[in-house]
Design an enzyme around this catalytic site. Structure first.
Site, PDB file in Angstrom:
ATOM      1  N   TYR A 144      54.188 -14.640  -7.511  1.00  0.00           N
ATOM      2  CA  TYR A 144      53.035 -14.862  -6.647  1.00  0.00           C
ATOM      3  C   TYR A 144      51.779 -14.423  -7.383  1.00  0.00           C
ATOM      4  O   TYR A 144      51.750 -13.332  -7.952  1.00  0.00           O
ATOM      5  CB  TYR A 144      53.174 -14.065  -5.350  1.00  0.00           C
ATOM      6  CG  TYR A 144      51.998 -14.187  -4.410  1.00  0.00           C
ATOM      7  CD1 TYR A 144      51.714 -15.401  -3.787  1.00  0.00           C
ATOM      8  CD2 TYR A 144      51.178 -13.100  -4.132  1.00  0.00           C
ATOM      9  CE1 TYR A 144      50.633 -15.525  -2.922  1.00  0.00           C
ATOM     10  CE2 TYR A 144      50.091 -13.214  -3.252  1.00  0.00           C
ATOM     11  CZ  TYR A 144      49.833 -14.429  -2.653  1.00  0.00           C
ATOM     12  OH  TYR A 144      48.760 -14.548  -1.795  1.00  0.00           O
ATOM     13  N   ASP A 239      49.853 -11.111 -14.981  1.00  0.00           N
ATOM     14  CA  ASP A 239      49.337 -10.744 -13.669  1.00  0.00           C
ATOM     15  C   ASP A 239      49.893  -9.370 -13.331  1.00  0.00           C
ATOM     16  O   ASP A 239      51.035  -9.234 -12.891  1.00  0.00           O
ATOM     17  CB  ASP A 239      49.751 -11.792 -12.634  1.00  0.00           C
ATOM     18  CG  ASP A 239      49.233 -11.445 -11.241  1.00  0.00           C
ATOM     19  OD1 ASP A 239      48.683 -10.336 -11.070  1.00  0.00           O
ATOM     20  OD2 ASP A 239      49.393 -12.283 -10.333  1.00  0.00           O
ATOM     21  N   LYS A 267      44.756  -4.361  -6.305  1.00  0.00           N
ATOM     22  CA  LYS A 267      45.491  -3.309  -5.581  1.00  0.00           C
ATOM     23  C   LYS A 267      45.111  -1.882  -6.010  1.00  0.00           C
ATOM     24  O   LYS A 267      44.073  -1.395  -5.598  1.00  0.00           O
ATOM     25  CB  LYS A 267      46.990  -3.584  -5.673  1.00  0.00           C
ATOM     26  CG  LYS A 267      47.315  -4.948  -5.015  1.00  0.00           C
ATOM     27  CD  LYS A 267      48.756  -5.224  -4.700  1.00  0.00           C
ATOM     28  CE  LYS A 267      48.858  -6.458  -3.826  1.00  0.00           C
ATOM     29  NZ  LYS A 267      49.465  -7.631  -4.427  1.00  0.00           N
TER      30      LYS A 267
HETATM   31  C1  LIG Z   1      48.909  -9.125  -4.331  1.00  0.00           C
HETATM   32  C2  LIG Z   1      49.009  -9.945  -5.534  1.00  0.00           C
HETATM   33  C3  LIG Z   1      48.040 -10.909  -5.857  1.00  0.00           C
HETATM   34  C4  LIG Z   1      46.922 -11.281  -4.914  1.00  0.00           C
HETATM   35  O1  LIG Z   1      46.055 -10.229  -4.667  1.00  0.00           O
HETATM   36  P1  LIG Z   1      45.167 -10.274  -3.328  1.00  0.00           P
HETATM   37  O2  LIG Z   1      44.281  -9.075  -3.469  1.00  0.00           O
HETATM   38  O3  LIG Z   1      46.139 -10.200  -2.197  1.00  0.00           O
HETATM   39  O4  LIG Z   1      44.407 -11.533  -3.341  1.00  0.00           O
HETATM   40  C5  LIG Z   1      48.123 -11.555  -7.064  1.00  0.00           C
HETATM   41  N1  LIG Z   1      49.127 -11.297  -7.916  1.00  0.00           N
HETATM   42  C6  LIG Z   1      50.091 -10.393  -7.631  1.00  0.00           C
HETATM   43  C7  LIG Z   1      51.157 -10.130  -8.637  1.00  0.00           C
HETATM   44  C8  LIG Z   1      50.079  -9.710  -6.429  1.00  0.00           C
HETATM   45  O5  LIG Z   1      51.055  -8.868  -6.138  1.00  0.00           O
END
Ligand SMILES: *Cc1c(COP(=O)(O)O)cnc(C)c1O
Length: 429
Positions: A144, A239, A267
């Protein structure tokens, strides 16, 4: 344990907000019933509107590695708010935060601050396209990367939970620019890159996947991605929105000793406030406007409250012992595994540092197809049984549990004992 007030709040919310929530997984569709409405959090604990207390393993989906309402983060937020909430002009704290991050993650030579992980990945993709002059991107099944159009293709997490692997509203033309490969399968991506490298701008990957539940990279998987992309001028994007400052002070790239061209963060780096960031090689980053031709902007980007919150969080994390946090997580996992073996319950436990997923399947989980073998009904029973015993787990099989530095030995003991009771409950079903 009663949830009457949460139930009432959810009924009110349903009339005001689609599905009653601001983000889909919060609605508990995967486990049934209605979500808890939260009044406050402190340390490892979360308290709902009915006055129930829980040991929390969601931790704002991993953002709160310092626990809820960490005193030094809260102090920084209060102080920053008193000086104004947003200026629309640069501050020296932004440079400080970027320097702290670059020092911890040396592959990041330049960094741009944004407001969410979604914005970070979306912008990193555009930058890769601008840099290479190519349009196609490669992502992995079950990873994701936020909810931008081109990345919502077999995207794991909430999409997996809600049974919509590909969202409505994404134009076919945009989805067609995304090539999806199975996670951990070097042969499949190697063969695609061999054939189509002239069209491919970037490969984006969660270096440790946390969004189909925790799935670890096989030995050599990340190194192979590095080699394949470097050989063909393809931008490699890690990511690390979850893994950044979670697996080490730095990220997964430090642990696995593989340097991507670009890194996405979010995060943890905001200390619980909305933030995101993307950065990497100066040569690529300097293509961003106003230095270069790739446009990306944000009214609230580099927001002083979020930046000061992030600074306080990272400064504190720099002095904390990640190994101790990992050992505490191991202790919890060992306790859980012992109970399941004793009861003869089939399971697979995947752990990376302070995050883990207990899959309701006895076959190993190394990719999306493997994760999907989990028995989601069994997980839902287990989830509710744990919740009623004061343990807040993610309301979906396909999410990670997160520990924080505030989770105590006592929390672990209590969680294991609730787990053992929940297993006996599940067994009698
Ligand atoms: C949470 C998450 C996102 C998206 O971040 P948001 O602040 O929710 O838009 C993207 N990549 C990874 C791996 C994530 O866990």
């Amino acid at each position: 344990m009663r949830f009457d007030k949460s139930k009432k709040h959810f009924e009110d919310a349903l009339a005001a907000m689609p599905g009653g929530v601001s983000s889909p997984v919060r609605a508990y569709r995967a486990v049934g019933g209605h979500p808890l409405f939260i009044r406050r959090g402190r340390g490892s604990k979360l308290y709902d509107e009915d006055g129930n207390g829980f040991i929390d393993y969601v931790m704002s989906w991993g953002a709160l590695v310092l626990g809820h309402a960490d005193p030094s983060v809260v102090r920084a937020i209060r102080a920053a708010a008193g000086r104004g909430t947003s200026y629309g002009a640069p501050t020296s704290q932004e440079t400080k935060l970027c320097r702290l991050i670059s020092a911890a993650i040396p592959s990041i030579e330049r960094l741009r601050l944004v407001n969410s992980g979604t914005e970070a990945t979306m912008s990193a993709i555009r930058l890769s396209r601008g840099f290479t002059g190519r349009d196609k991107i490669i992502k992995f099944e079950g990873c994701y990367h936020g909810h931008s159009d081109g990345l919502l293709v077999r995207a794991g997490s909430g999409a997996m939970t809600c049974g919509v692997p590909d969202s409505a509203g994404v134009p076919r033309g945009i989805a067609d620019e995304t090539i999806v490969c199975p996670y951990n399968d070097v042969d499949s991506i190697a063969s695609i890159i061999r054939k189509r490298h002239r069209e491919i701008a970037c490969v984006i990957v969660e270096p440790v996947c946390a969004n189909m539940g925790v799935v670890l990279p096989r030995d050599g998987f990340l190194a192979a991605l590095r080699e394949l992309t470097a050989a063909h001028g393809i931008v490699l994007i890690f990511d690390e929105v979850i893994t950044g400052f979670r697996l080490t002070y730095g990220g997964a790239q430090k642990l696995y000793n593989v340097s991507p061209d670009l890194t996405c963060l979010g995060k943890i780096i905001g200390g619980g406030l909305p933030i995101g960031a993307y950065g990497g090689r100066a040569e690529i980053m300097e293509r961003l406007s106003p230095a270069g031709p790739v446009y990306q902007a944000g009214t609230l980007s580099g927001n002083p409250i979020a930046v000061n919150s992030g600074l306080a969080a990272l400064k504190e994390l720099a002095h904390l012992d990640y190994r101790a946090l990992d050992e505490r997580t191991q202790l919890l996992c060992d306790g859980m595994v012992e109970g399941m073996k004793r009861e003869g319950v089939g399971f697979t436990l995947n752990r990376a540092g302070s995050m883990f997923t207990l899959f309701s399947t006895s076959s190993e989980v190394t990719d999306y197809q493997g994760a999907k073998r989990a028995d989601t009904a069994a997980y839902a029973r287990y989830f509710w049984s744990m919740l009623k015993k004061g343990i807040n787990l993610p309301p979906s099989q396909f999410e990670a549990n997160f520990l924080s530095f505030k989770h105590s030995r006592n929390d672990i003991k209590q969680t294991i004992s609730s787990h053992n009771a929940a297993l006996r409950f599940a067994a009698t079903k």
